[in-house]
Design a protein around this motif. Structure first.
Motif, PDB file in Angstrom:
ATOM      1  N   THR A   4       0.830  -1.214   0.000  1.00 10.24           N
ATOM      2  CA  THR A   4       0.000   0.000   0.000  1.00 10.24           C
ATOM      3  C   THR A   4       0.860   1.258   0.000  1.00 10.24           C
ATOM      4  O   THR A   4       0.512   2.250  -0.646  1.00 10.24           O
ATOM      5  CB  THR A   4      -0.963   0.002   1.200  1.00 10.24           C
ATOM      6  N   GLY A   5       1.992   1.221   0.702  1.00  9.66           N
ATOM      7  CA  GLY A   5       2.893   2.369   0.693  1.00  9.66           C
ATOM      8  C   GLY A   5       3.512   2.606  -0.675  1.00  9.66           C
ATOM      9  O   GLY A   5       3.619   3.749  -1.141  1.00  9.66           O
ATOM     10  N   ASN A   6       3.915   1.523  -1.342  1.00 12.56           N
ATOM     11  CA  ASN A   6       4.468   1.654  -2.685  1.00 12.56           C
ATOM     12  C   ASN A   6       3.419   2.125  -3.680  1.00 12.56           C
ATOM     13  O   ASN A   6       3.724   2.872  -4.609  1.00 12.56           O
ATOM     14  CB  ASN A   6       5.074   0.335  -3.155  1.00 12.56           C
ATOM     15  N   LYS A   7       2.188   1.699  -3.477  1.00  8.55           N
ATOM     16  CA  LYS A   7       1.113   2.141  -4.367  1.00  8.55           C
ATOM     17  C   LYS A   7       0.916   3.646  -4.230  1.00  8.55           C
ATOM     18  O   LYS A   7       0.777   4.349  -5.232  1.00  8.55           O
ATOM     19  CB  LYS A   7      -0.177   1.398  -4.055  1.00  8.55           C
ATOM     20  N   LYS A   8       0.917   4.149  -3.003  1.00 10.61           N
ATOM     21  CA  LYS A   8       0.770   5.595  -2.795  1.00 10.61           C
ATOM     22  C   LYS A   8       1.945   6.360  -3.394  1.00 10.61           C
ATOM     23  O   LYS A   8       1.766   7.429  -3.959  1.00 10.61           O
ATOM     24  CB  LYS A   8       0.652   5.909  -1.308  1.00 10.61           C
ATOM     25  N   THR A   9       3.132   5.797  -3.264  1.00 12.58           N
ATOM     26  CA  THR A   9       4.324   6.481  -3.755  1.00 12.58           C
ATOM     27  C   THR A   9       4.389   6.514  -5.273  1.00 12.58           C
ATOM     28  O   THR A   9       4.710   7.550  -5.858  1.00 12.58           O
ATOM     29  CB  THR A   9       5.594   5.778  -3.214  1.00 12.58           C
ATOM     30  N   PHE A  10       4.085   5.400  -5.934  1.00 12.49           N
ATOM     31  CA  PHE A  10       4.297   5.285  -7.376  1.00 12.49           C
ATOM     32  C   PHE A  10       3.033   5.359  -8.221  1.00 12.49           C
ATOM     33  O   PHE A  10       3.110   5.164  -9.433  1.00 12.49           O
ATOM     34  CB  PHE A  10       5.011   3.964  -7.686  1.00 12.49           C
ATOM     35  N   GLN A  11       1.874   5.649  -7.652  1.00 11.61           N
ATOM     36  CA  GLN A  11       0.639   5.593  -8.438  1.00 11.61           C
ATOM     37  C   GLN A  11       0.555   6.671  -9.508  1.00 11.61           C
ATOM     38  O   GLN A  11      -0.146   6.512 -10.499  1.00 11.61           O
ATOM     39  CB  GLN A  11      -0.579   5.643  -7.534  1.00 11.61           C
ATOM     40  N   HIS A  12       1.284   7.764  -9.350  1.00 13.40           N
ATOM     41  CA  HIS A  12       1.221   8.840 -10.337  1.00 13.40           C
ATOM     42  C   HIS A  12       2.400   8.800 -11.306  1.00 13.40           C
ATOM     43  O   HIS A  12       2.584   9.748 -12.063  1.00 13.40           O
ATOM     44  CB  HIS A  12       1.185  10.195  -9.628  1.00 13.40           C
ATOM     45  N   ALA A  13       3.165   7.727 -11.292  1.00 14.26           N
ATOM     46  CA  ALA A  13       4.363   7.652 -12.129  1.00 14.26           C
ATOM     47  C   ALA A  13       4.127   6.924 -13.450  1.00 14.26           C
ATOM     48  O   ALA A  13       5.070   6.645 -14.174  1.00 14.26           O
ATOM     49  CB  ALA A  13       5.487   6.980 -11.359  1.00 14.26           C
ATOM     50  N   GLY A  14       2.895   6.592 -13.774  1.00 17.04           N
ATOM     51  CA  GLY A  14       2.585   5.957 -15.045  1.00 17.04           C
ATOM     52  C   GLY A  14       3.106   4.533 -15.138  1.00 17.04           C
ATOM     53  O   GLY A  14       3.121   3.786 -14.162  1.00 17.04           O
ATOM     54  N   LEU A  15       3.563   4.176 -16.352  1.00 20.34           N
ATOM     55  CA  LEU A  15       4.035   2.818 -16.587  1.00 20.34           C
ATOM     56  C   LEU A  15       5.277   2.512 -15.761  1.00 20.34           C
ATOM     57  O   LEU A  15       5.416   1.402 -15.229  1.00 20.34           O
ATOM     58  CB  LEU A  15       4.334   2.610 -18.076  1.00 20.34           C
ATOM     59  N   LEU A  16       6.175   3.464 -15.618  1.00 19.73           N
ATOM     60  CA  LEU A  16       7.362   3.241 -14.807  1.00 19.73           C
ATOM     61  C   LEU A  16       6.994   2.937 -13.351  1.00 19.73           C
ATOM     62  O   LEU A  16       7.585   2.070 -12.714  1.00 19.73           O
ATOM     63  CB  LEU A  16       8.293   4.453 -14.870  1.00 19.73           C
ATOM     64  N   GLY A  17       5.983   3.620 -12.839  1.00 19.61           N
ATOM     65  CA  GLY A  17       5.514   3.349 -11.489  1.00 19.61           C
ATOM     66  C   GLY A  17       4.926   1.961 -11.354  1.00 19.61           C
ATOM     67  O   GLY A  17       5.143   1.273 -10.355  1.00 19.61           O
ATOM     68  N   LYS A  18       4.187   1.522 -12.374  1.00 22.12           N
ATOM     69  CA  LYS A  18       3.633   0.165 -12.337  1.00 22.12           C
ATOM     70  C   LYS A  18       4.740  -0.883 -12.405  1.00 22.12           C
ATOM     71  O   LYS A  18       4.659  -1.916 -11.735  1.00 22.12           O
ATOM     72  CB  LYS A  18       2.650  -0.043 -13.490  1.00 22.12           C
ATOM     73  N   VAL A  19       5.767  -0.626 -13.198  1.00 28.41           N
ATOM     74  CA  VAL A  19       6.896  -1.558 -13.271  1.00 28.41           C
ATOM     75  C   VAL A  19       7.596  -1.625 -11.920  1.00 28.41           C
ATOM     76  O   VAL A  19       7.957  -2.711 -11.449  1.00 28.41           O
ATOM     77  CB  VAL A  19       7.874  -1.146 -14.393  1.00 28.41           C
ATOM     78  N   MET A  20       7.768  -0.485 -11.274  1.00 29.26           N
ATOM     79  CA  MET A  20       8.389  -0.464  -9.944  1.00 29.26           C
ATOM     80  C   MET A  20       7.537  -1.237  -8.935  1.00 29.26           C
ATOM     81  O   MET A  20       8.059  -2.044  -8.161  1.00 29.26           O
ATOM     82  CB  MET A  20       8.569   0.977  -9.462  1.00 29.26           C
ATOM     83  N   ARG A  21       6.226  -0.992  -8.936  1.00 27.94           N
ATOM     84  CA  ARG A  21       5.342  -1.676  -7.989  1.00 27.94           C
ATOM     85  C   ARG A  21       5.344  -3.183  -8.217  1.00 27.94           C
ATOM     86  O   ARG A  21       5.408  -3.970  -7.267  1.00 27.94           O
ATOM     87  CB  ARG A  21       3.927  -1.119  -8.118  1.00 27.94           C
ATOM     88  N   THR A  22       5.303  -3.598  -9.482  1.00 26.00           N
ATOM     89  CA  THR A  22       5.308  -5.027  -9.787  1.00 26.00           C
ATOM     90  C   THR A  22       6.642  -5.660  -9.405  1.00 26.00           C
ATOM     91  O   THR A  22       6.679  -6.758  -8.854  1.00 26.00           O
ATOM     92  CB  THR A  22       5.029  -5.243 -11.288  1.00 26.00           C
TER      93      THR A  22
END
Length: 121
Positions: free
Chosen positions: A46-64
């Motif tokens: 949940t913390g990573n989702k809050k941090t990277f949710q506005h980063a687009g595809l790069l944020g999704k790659v980081m979260r995954t």
């Protein structure tokens, strides 16, 4: 001793790296929210989702990528109280296998690239 062209070896390492990154981007774009839906009580997710949710595809790659690292080494995150072990155990095995194998592929290719760099420097 060097009968094989270093450019060929580089191609044999870089082509799978590019392919792995394309696959990782597709998996992240398509399934990140589904992976996170299985781990709603994990503060790490949940913390990573809050941090990277506005980063687009790069944020999704980081979260995954961070979810796959958490699934591969849960004891590190459990000691710090960042995950719910029951949710991690209930995570679907086929999705776990996909994420952990992608992490393993990335690590193997990074090691191969590092060895190639130091051998052919």
């Amino acid at each position: 001793m060097n009968a094989v062209d270093p450019g060929l070896i580089a191609l044999l390492i870089l082509a799978p790296i590019i392919l792995a990154m394309i696959v990782q981007c597709y998996i992240a774009h398509r399934y990140t929210e589904r992976f996170e839906s299985f781990l709603t009580n994990c503060t790490f997710v949940t913390g990573n989702k809050k941090t990277f949710q506005h980063a687009g595809l790069l944020g999704k790659v980081m979260r995954t990528g961070l979810i796959s690292m958490m699934l591969a080494m849960p004891t590190i995150f459990l000691r710090r109280g960042l995950i719910d072990l029951n949710e991690v155990k209930r995570f679907p095995p086929n999705m776990r296998r996909l994420l952990v194998s992608m992490l393993g592929i990335h690590i193997v290719l990074l090691i191969a690239l590092t060895i190639f760099h130091y051998v052919y420097r």
